[in-house]
Design an enzyme around this catalytic site. Structure first.
Site, PDB file in Angstrom:
ATOM      1  CG  HIS A  57      -1.869  -1.099   1.287  1.00 41.22           C
ATOM      2  ND1 HIS A  57      -2.435  -1.551   2.449  1.00 41.22           N
ATOM      3  CD2 HIS A  57      -2.369  -1.888   0.304  1.00 41.22           C
ATOM      4  CE1 HIS A  57      -3.241  -2.564   2.179  1.00 41.22           C
ATOM      5  NE2 HIS A  57      -3.216  -2.801   0.884  1.00 41.22           N
ATOM      6  CE1 TYR A 117      -0.717  -0.555  10.265  1.00 40.82           C
ATOM      7  CE2 TYR A 117       1.226   0.054   9.001  1.00 40.82           C
ATOM      8  CZ  TYR A 117       0.224  -0.839   9.298  1.00 40.82           C
ATOM      9  OH  TYR A 117       0.156  -2.040   8.637  1.00 40.82           O
TER      10      TYR A 117
HETATM   11  C1  LIG Z   1      -5.096   2.791   5.776  1.00 44.48           C
HETATM   12  C2  LIG Z   1      -6.479   3.139   6.253  1.00 44.48           C
HETATM   13  C3  LIG Z   1      -7.566   2.327   5.990  1.00 44.48           C
HETATM   14  N1  LIG Z   1      -8.790   2.688   6.443  1.00 44.48           N
HETATM   15  C4  LIG Z   1      -9.922   1.795   6.201  1.00 44.48           C
HETATM   16  C5  LIG Z   1     -10.078   1.307   4.771  1.00 44.48           C
HETATM   17  C6  LIG Z   1     -10.672  -0.069   4.924  1.00 44.48           C
HETATM   18  O1  LIG Z   1     -12.089   0.038   5.009  1.00 44.48           O
HETATM   19  C7  LIG Z   1     -10.147  -0.545   6.287  1.00 44.48           C
HETATM   20  C8  LIG Z   1      -9.013  -1.524   6.165  1.00 44.48           C
HETATM   21  O2  LIG Z   1      -8.070  -0.959   5.272  1.00 44.48           O
HETATM   22  P1  LIG Z   1      -6.985  -1.893   4.627  1.00 44.48           P
HETATM   23  O3  LIG Z   1      -7.612  -3.212   4.261  1.00 44.48           O
HETATM   24  O4  LIG Z   1      -6.285  -1.133   3.552  1.00 44.48           O
HETATM   25  O5  LIG Z   1      -6.007  -2.138   5.887  1.00 44.48           O
HETATM   26  P2  LIG Z   1      -4.513  -2.683   5.765  1.00 44.48           P
HETATM   27  O6  LIG Z   1      -4.432  -3.757   4.743  1.00 44.48           O
HETATM   28  O7  LIG Z   1      -4.093  -3.003   7.149  1.00 44.48           O
HETATM   29  O8  LIG Z   1      -3.687  -1.434   5.248  1.00 44.48           O
HETATM   30  C9  LIG Z   1      -2.498  -1.010   5.920  1.00 44.48           C
HETATM   31  O9  LIG Z   1      -1.558  -2.003   5.687  1.00 44.48           O
HETATM   32  C10 LIG Z   1      -0.411  -1.652   4.939  1.00 44.48           C
HETATM   33  C11 LIG Z   1       0.604  -2.743   5.185  1.00 44.48           C
HETATM   34  C12 LIG Z   1       0.108  -0.292   5.256  1.00 44.48           C
HETATM   35  O10 LIG Z   1       1.305  -0.020   5.319  1.00 44.48           O
HETATM   36  C13 LIG Z   1      -0.857   0.803   5.357  1.00 44.48           C
HETATM   37  O11 LIG Z   1      -0.529   1.656   6.433  1.00 44.48           O
HETATM   38  C14 LIG Z   1      -2.254   0.397   5.445  1.00 44.48           C
HETATM   39  O12 LIG Z   1      -2.686   0.544   4.117  1.00 44.48           O
HETATM   40  O13 LIG Z   1      -9.708   0.618   6.978  1.00 44.48           O
HETATM   41  C15 LIG Z   1      -9.001   3.841   7.159  1.00 44.48           C
HETATM   42  O14 LIG Z   1     -10.144   4.146   7.560  1.00 44.48           O
HETATM   43  N2  LIG Z   1      -7.956   4.656   7.418  1.00 44.48           N
HETATM   44  C16 LIG Z   1      -6.687   4.349   6.987  1.00 44.48           C
HETATM   45  O15 LIG Z   1      -5.755   5.134   7.244  1.00 44.48           O
END
Ligand SMILES: Cc1cn([C@H]2C[C@H](O)[C@@H](COP(=O)(O)OP(=O)(O)O[C@H]3O[C@H](C)C(=O)[C@H](O)[C@H]3O)O2)c(=O)[nH]c1=O
Length: 186
Positions: A62, A132
Protein backbone atom coordinates in the site's frame (compact mmCIF):
# COMPACT_ATOMS: atom_id res chain seq x y z
CA UNK A 1 15.81 5.69 20.48
CA UNK A 2 18.57 5.12 17.92
CA UNK A 3 18.23 5.57 14.16
CA UNK A 4 19.95 3.44 11.52
CA UNK A 5 19.78 3.91 7.75
CA UNK A 6 18.06 1.22 5.74
CA UNK A 7 19.03 0.37 2.13
CA UNK A 8 16.04 2.40 0.85
CA UNK A 9 16.86 6.14 0.76
CA UNK A 10 15.41 7.95 3.77
CA UNK A 11 13.99 4.85 5.45
CA UNK A 12 15.21 4.19 8.98
CA UNK A 13 15.32 1.38 11.49
CA UNK A 14 14.50 2.89 14.88
CA UNK A 15 15.82 0.95 17.87
CA UNK A 16 13.77 1.61 20.99
CA UNK A 17 15.36 1.95 24.39
CA UNK A 18 13.53 -0.64 26.48
CA UNK A 19 13.66 -0.08 30.25
CA UNK A 20 13.28 -3.53 31.78
CA UNK A 21 12.68 -4.47 35.38
CA UNK A 22 11.03 -7.27 37.29
CA UNK A 23 7.56 -5.98 36.21
CA UNK A 24 8.39 -6.13 32.50
CA UNK A 25 9.48 -3.31 30.20
CA UNK A 26 8.81 0.28 29.12
CA UNK A 27 9.83 2.06 25.92
CA UNK A 28 9.16 5.45 24.37
CA UNK A 29 7.64 4.82 20.94
CA UNK A 30 7.37 8.40 19.65
CA UNK A 31 9.56 11.43 20.32
CA UNK A 32 9.41 14.57 18.19
CA UNK A 33 12.80 15.78 19.48
CA UNK A 34 14.55 12.48 18.69
CA UNK A 35 13.13 12.40 15.17
CA UNK A 36 14.06 16.04 14.59
CA UNK A 37 17.60 15.45 15.94
CA UNK A 38 17.84 12.48 13.53
CA UNK A 39 17.01 14.88 10.68
CA UNK A 40 13.59 13.38 10.05
CA UNK A 41 10.78 15.85 9.29
CA UNK A 42 7.80 13.82 10.45
CA UNK A 43 4.67 14.94 12.32
CA UNK A 44 2.11 12.21 13.01
CA UNK A 45 -1.44 13.23 12.11
CA UNK A 46 -3.18 9.86 12.40
CA UNK A 47 -2.64 6.64 14.28
CA UNK A 48 -3.75 3.28 12.96
CA UNK A 49 -3.78 -0.23 14.36
CA UNK A 50 -4.29 -3.62 12.74
CA UNK A 51 -4.46 -7.19 13.97
CA UNK A 52 -3.68 -9.92 11.46
CA UNK A 53 -4.51 -13.61 11.88
CA UNK A 54 -3.24 -16.68 10.10
CA UNK A 55 0.31 -17.64 9.13
CA UNK A 56 0.97 -16.48 5.58
CA UNK A 57 -1.67 -13.71 5.57
CA UNK A 58 -0.46 -10.74 3.53
CA UNK A 59 -1.41 -7.04 3.78
CA UNK A 60 -0.26 -4.69 1.04
CA UNK A 61 1.47 -3.41 -0.86
CA UNK A 62 0.00 0.00 0.00
CA UNK A 63 0.82 3.65 -0.55
CA UNK A 64 -1.05 6.92 -0.83
CA UNK A 65 -0.59 8.96 -3.99
CA UNK A 66 0.46 12.59 -4.20
CA UNK A 67 -0.44 15.17 -3.02
CA UNK A 68 -1.01 13.21 0.23
CA UNK A 69 1.80 10.63 0.13
CA UNK A 70 2.05 9.03 3.53
CA UNK A 71 5.17 8.79 5.63
CA UNK A 72 4.65 6.32 8.44
CA UNK A 73 6.16 4.74 11.51
CA UNK A 74 5.44 1.00 11.71
CA UNK A 75 5.72 -0.94 14.97
CA UNK A 76 4.81 -4.50 15.94
CA UNK A 77 2.90 -4.76 19.20
CA UNK A 78 2.73 -8.56 19.00
CA UNK A 79 3.86 -11.36 16.73
CA UNK A 80 6.33 -11.50 13.84
CA UNK A 81 6.02 -10.38 10.21
CA UNK A 82 8.11 -10.33 7.05
CA UNK A 83 8.00 -6.62 6.34
CA UNK A 84 8.62 -5.23 2.83
CA UNK A 85 9.13 -1.72 1.52
CA UNK A 86 9.53 -0.67 -2.13
CA UNK A 87 10.74 2.68 -3.45
CA UNK A 88 8.25 4.23 -5.89
CA UNK A 89 10.02 7.61 -6.12
CA UNK A 90 11.48 8.23 -9.61
CA UNK A 91 13.86 10.86 -8.18
CA UNK A 92 15.19 8.54 -5.47
CA UNK A 93 18.65 6.90 -5.75
CA UNK A 94 16.94 3.65 -4.71
CA UNK A 95 13.99 3.96 -7.12
CA UNK A 96 12.34 0.56 -7.80
CA UNK A 97 14.49 -1.10 -5.15
CA UNK A 98 12.94 -2.99 -2.26
CA UNK A 99 14.02 -4.09 1.18
CA UNK A 100 12.62 -6.73 3.51
CA UNK A 101 13.24 -7.63 7.12
CA UNK A 102 11.56 -9.49 9.93
CA UNK A 103 9.80 -7.24 12.42
CA UNK A 104 8.64 -8.46 15.80
CA UNK A 105 7.36 -6.97 19.03
CA UNK A 106 10.21 -8.62 20.92
CA UNK A 107 12.91 -6.99 18.75
CA UNK A 108 12.06 -3.54 20.14
CA UNK A 109 12.42 -1.82 16.77
CA UNK A 110 10.19 0.14 14.41
CA UNK A 111 10.48 1.45 10.88
CA UNK A 112 10.30 5.04 9.66
CA UNK A 113 9.16 5.08 6.03
CA UNK A 114 9.32 8.40 4.13
CA UNK A 115 6.58 9.41 1.70
CA UNK A 116 6.64 7.60 -1.64
CA UNK A 117 7.25 4.03 -0.49
CA UNK A 118 4.93 1.06 -0.84
CA UNK A 119 4.64 -1.05 2.30
CA UNK A 120 3.35 -4.50 3.05
CA UNK A 121 3.91 -7.46 5.32
CA UNK A 122 3.27 -11.18 5.59
CA UNK A 123 2.44 -12.83 8.89
CA UNK A 124 5.08 -15.34 10.04
CA UNK A 125 3.24 -16.58 13.12
CA UNK A 126 -0.44 -17.00 13.88
CA UNK A 127 -1.19 -13.43 14.89
CA UNK A 128 0.44 -9.99 14.78
CA UNK A 129 -0.56 -6.54 15.99
CA UNK A 130 0.79 -3.54 14.07
CA UNK A 131 0.60 0.11 15.13
CA UNK A 132 1.14 2.97 12.68
CA UNK A 133 1.82 6.66 13.07
CA UNK A 134 0.86 8.33 9.80
CA UNK A 135 2.32 11.53 8.43
CA UNK A 136 -0.68 12.20 6.20
CA UNK A 137 -4.40 11.80 6.71
CA UNK A 138 -6.13 8.91 5.00
CA UNK A 139 -7.66 10.05 1.69
CA UNK A 140 -9.66 7.19 0.18
CA UNK A 141 -9.41 8.63 -3.35
CA UNK A 142 -5.61 8.69 -3.09
CA UNK A 143 -5.26 5.34 -1.32
CA UNK A 144 -3.42 3.04 -3.72
CA UNK A 145 -1.40 -0.12 -3.90
CA UNK A 146 0.20 -2.81 -5.99
CA UNK A 147 0.09 -6.58 -5.93
CA UNK A 148 2.54 -8.46 -3.75
CA UNK A 149 3.77 -10.08 -7.02
CA UNK A 150 3.88 -6.95 -9.18
CA UNK A 151 6.29 -7.88 -12.01
CA UNK A 152 8.26 -4.62 -11.80
CA UNK A 153 9.21 -5.10 -8.13
CA UNK A 154 10.14 -8.78 -7.93
CA UNK A 155 9.30 -9.04 -4.24
CA UNK A 156 10.07 -12.31 -2.45
CA UNK A 157 7.76 -13.64 0.26
CA UNK A 158 8.76 -16.41 2.70
CA UNK A 159 5.45 -18.26 2.80
CA UNK A 160 2.63 -19.12 0.41
CA UNK A 161 0.03 -16.31 0.52
CA UNK A 162 -2.72 -18.01 2.53
CA UNK A 163 -5.03 -14.99 2.97
CA UNK A 164 -5.16 -11.61 1.22
CA UNK A 165 -7.94 -9.10 0.62
CA UNK A 166 -9.71 -8.95 -2.76
CA UNK A 167 -8.58 -5.34 -2.94
CA UNK A 168 -4.94 -6.33 -2.56
CA UNK A 169 -5.34 -8.92 -5.31
CA UNK A 170 -6.97 -6.43 -7.67
CA UNK A 171 -4.34 -3.66 -7.79
CA UNK A 172 -3.33 -3.00 -11.41
CA UNK A 173 0.34 -3.25 -12.41
CA UNK A 174 2.57 -0.32 -11.54
CA UNK A 175 3.86 -0.33 -15.11
CA UNK A 176 1.87 2.07 -17.22
CA UNK A 177 0.39 4.05 -14.36
CA UNK A 178 3.18 5.12 -12.05
CA UNK A 179 5.91 7.56 -13.13
CA UNK A 180 9.14 5.82 -14.08
CA UNK A 181 7.63 2.32 -14.33
CA UNK A 182 7.29 2.32 -18.13
CA UNK A 183 4.40 0.70 -19.96
CA UNK A 184 2.49 -2.39 -18.97
CA UNK A 185 3.55 -5.59 -20.75
CA UNK A 186 -0.07 -6.75 -21.10
C1 LIG B 1 -5.10 2.79 5.78
C2 LIG B 1 -6.48 3.14 6.25
C3 LIG B 1 -7.57 2.33 5.99
N1 LIG B 1 -8.79 2.69 6.44
C4 LIG B 1 -9.92 1.79 6.20
C5 LIG B 1 -10.08 1.31 4.77
C6 LIG B 1 -10.67 -0.07 4.92
O1 LIG B 1 -12.09 0.04 5.01
C7 LIG B 1 -10.15 -0.54 6.29
C8 LIG B 1 -9.01 -1.52 6.17
O2 LIG B 1 -8.07 -0.96 5.27
P1 LIG B 1 -6.98 -1.89 4.63
O3 LIG B 1 -7.61 -3.21 4.26
O4 LIG B 1 -6.29 -1.13 3.55
O5 LIG B 1 -6.01 -2.14 5.89
P2 LIG B 1 -4.51 -2.68 5.77
O6 LIG B 1 -4.43 -3.76 4.74
O7 LIG B 1 -4.09 -3.00 7.15
O8 LIG B 1 -3.69 -1.43 5.25
C9 LIG B 1 -2.50 -1.01 5.92
O9 LIG B 1 -1.56 -2.00 5.69
C10 LIG B 1 -0.41 -1.65 4.94
C11 LIG B 1 0.60 -2.74 5.19
C12 LIG B 1 0.11 -0.29 5.26
O10 LIG B 1 1.31 -0.02 5.32
C13 LIG B 1 -0.86 0.80 5.36
O11 LIG B 1 -0.53 1.66 6.43
C14 LIG B 1 -2.25 0.40 5.45
O12 LIG B 1 -2.69 0.54 4.12
O13 LIG B 1 -9.71 0.62 6.98
C15 LIG B 1 -9.00 3.84 7.16
O14 LIG B 1 -10.14 4.15 7.56
N2 LIG B 1 -7.96 4.66 7.42
C16 LIG B 1 -6.69 4.35 6.99
O15 LIG B 1 -5.75 5.13 7.24
Amino acid sequence: MKFEDLPIHGAKLVRLTVHRDERGGFARTWCADSFREAGIDFTPVQGNSSVTHGRGTLRGMHFQRAPQQDAKVVRLTSGRVHDVIADLRPDSPTFRQSFAMELSAEAGVMLYLPPGLAHGFQLLGEEAGVEYLMGAAYVPDLYDGCRFDDPTLGLAWPLPVERISPKDLSWPPLAGRMPGFGVSAG
